[in-house]
Design a protein around this motif. Structure first.
Motif, short mmCIF file in Angstrom:
data_model
loop_
_atom_site.label_atom_id
_atom_site.label_comp_id
_atom_site.label_asym_id
_atom_site.label_seq_id
_atom_site.Cartn_x
_atom_site.Cartn_y
_atom_site.Cartn_z
N ASN A 38 0.85 -1.18 0.00
CA ASN A 38 0.00 0.00 0.00
C ASN A 38 0.89 1.24 0.00
OD1 ASN A 38 -2.43 1.29 -0.08
ND2 ASN A 38 -2.98 0.96 2.04
N SER A 39 1.17 1.77 -1.17
CA SER A 39 2.01 2.96 -1.28
C SER A 39 1.46 3.87 -2.37
CB SER A 39 3.46 2.57 -1.62
OG SER A 39 3.52 1.89 -2.85
N LYS A 68 -5.45 8.64 7.74
CA LYS A 68 -6.22 8.86 6.53
C LYS A 68 -6.98 10.18 6.63
CE LYS A 68 -9.72 6.79 3.55
NZ LYS A 68 -10.61 5.63 3.31
N PHE A 119 -4.57 7.07 2.92
CA PHE A 119 -4.67 6.00 3.90
C PHE A 119 -3.70 6.31 5.04
CE2 PHE A 119 -2.04 4.72 0.26
CZ PHE A 119 -0.78 4.69 0.85
N GLY A 164 -0.52 5.86 7.31
CA GLY A 164 0.80 5.32 7.03
C GLY A 164 1.90 6.27 7.45
N GLU A 200 3.35 5.60 2.38
CA GLU A 200 3.17 4.15 2.32
C GLU A 200 2.71 3.63 3.67
OE1 GLU A 200 7.42 2.06 3.34
OE2 GLU A 200 7.04 2.61 1.26
N SER A 201 2.08 2.47 3.62
CA SER A 201 1.56 1.85 4.85
C SER A 201 2.26 0.51 5.03
CB SER A 201 0.05 1.66 4.73
OG SER A 201 -0.46 1.05 5.90
N THR A 231 0.60 -3.08 5.84
CA THR A 231 -0.16 -3.89 4.88
C THR A 231 0.70 -4.94 4.19
OG1 THR A 231 0.27 -2.24 3.14
CG2 THR A 231 -1.74 -1.99 4.45
#
Length: 363
Positions: free
Chosen positions: A63-64, A88, A179, A181, A204-205, A208
């Motif tokens: 997730n980026s 988020k 989101f 991150g 980025e997260s 995930t």
């Protein structure tokens, strides 16, 4: 007397010759008994027939996102820094939007005007409907009032849609986190001019998961499918992680004859960071792949000008330099296209200087 002198000379000459031959023999023996160079050797391994070296790639979070804008303007504020955690919807960057605010005010005024006109047209329309039922208004008057009502309704709807358009533009002026991150990079500073399509900030997260994107040669693609088990060597951490193929391109038209593949990494306690390089090995179900693959460690190679070779172990434990034709690099290993075959032994490291014909001792 003369013959006796001749015999003595002959005996003296023969003795001197034997003495010199003995000295030469001693010198040769000294060379033969020279100290051997201690070395470490390895056998050429053709690898598991069901293993494919699928190339290298960089690790990144699943997730980026790299965010940009489609409007031009000066950056008014950049409230985040690299490494900062965000939720988020948090504001990441704000671009000057004075023209948008002015346009929004105009749209709101238009909505107010359109709303008033619509309400009046609606009342007149309802009144003429009642009059028409009582035969106090003609069909022409009712039709005119109906048209006026529908036009007022359309103007109000157009004004509301214009408001939605302006509001959507604000999403490109006030860029927010898509989101939760971590901010991984910022590409602009306050006061700089932001241009459409130019990256501004990356998020980025890590929670995930991570993945590696690599390219696969066309001769191996038929043995790979989504779900294929992968072993991922992370050089920076000196560790091997498990994963599996999550995505596989079906076309190599725009990637130089190689197919793009993504490998999702399994959960691990290793301190993985985005950007680390990794080498991927795939365990396929089809036999016959990887039989022709010969790899040697890069540290075993010898470079002389434009030639590259490796010292092999010859008869009587002597080092023999053999030139190689190399293929792709796979982390600390290099593919050998020609020059080595199964059963050969090569020298990985030595505790002294190697050259052709030098004696070696295996450690």
């Amino acid at each position: 007397m003369k013959n006796t002198t001749i015999y003595k000379s002959i005996i003296l000459t023969v003795s001197l010759g034997l003495t010199l031959m003995g000295c030469g023999s001693d010198e040769k023996q000294a060379v033969d008994t020279s100290v051997a160079v201690p070395v470490t050797v390895a056998d050429v391994d053709m690898g598991d027939s069901s293993t494919i070296l699928a190339g290298s790639g960089q690790i990144k979070a699943v997730n980026s996102a790299t965010l940009s804008t489609r409007m031009m303007g000066h950056v008014e504020s950049l409230p985040v820094k690299i490494g900062q955690k965000v939720n988020k919807g948090d504001l990441l960057i704000s671009i000057n939007n004075g023209d948008l605010r002015a346009k929004k005010a105009q749209v709101e005024a238009s909505i107010t005007e359109a709303t008033v006109a619509f309400n009046n047209a609606k009342k007149d329309y309802e009144r003429f409907q009642n009059l028409f039922k009582e035969s106090s208004a003609s069909q022409k008057e009712l039709d005119d009032m109906t048209a006026r009502y529908e036009m007022a309704k359309a103007r109000l709807e157009a004004a509301n849609q214009m408001k939605n358009e302006v509001n959507s533009q604000f999403a490109y002026a006030d860029i927010r986190a898509p989101f939760s991150g971590v901010v991984t990079n910022t590409y602009i500073d306050e006061g700089d001019m932001a241009n459409p399509g130019v990256p501004l900030v990356s998020v980025e997260s890590p929670g995930t998961g991570f993945e590696v994107e690599a390219k696969v040669a066309e001769n191996n693609i038929s043995a790979i499918k989504v779900g294929t088990i992968a072993q991922v060597l992370v050089k920076a951490l000196d560790t091997t992680l498990a994963g599996k193929v999550s995505e596989l391109s079906a076309s190599a038209q725009n990637t130089g004859g190689q197919y793009v593949m993504k490998v999702s990494l399994d959960e691990t306690d290793a301190n993985i960071l985005s950007g680390m390089y990794a080498t991927i090995r795939l365990e396929t179900e089809q036999k016959g792949y990887g039989n022709d693959m010969v790899v040697v460690p890069s540290k075993a190679l010898v470079h002389k000008g434009q030639l590259t070779g490796v010292y092999t172990l010859g008869q009587d434990n002597v080092a023999l330099l053999r030139w190689l034709r190399l293929g792709e690099n796979y982390g600390d290993e290099v593919e050998v296209l020609s020059g080595l075959s199964k059963g050969d032994q090569y020298i990985v490291s030595a505790e002294g200087k190697l050259y052709n014909g030098v004696k070696v001792s295996i450690q």
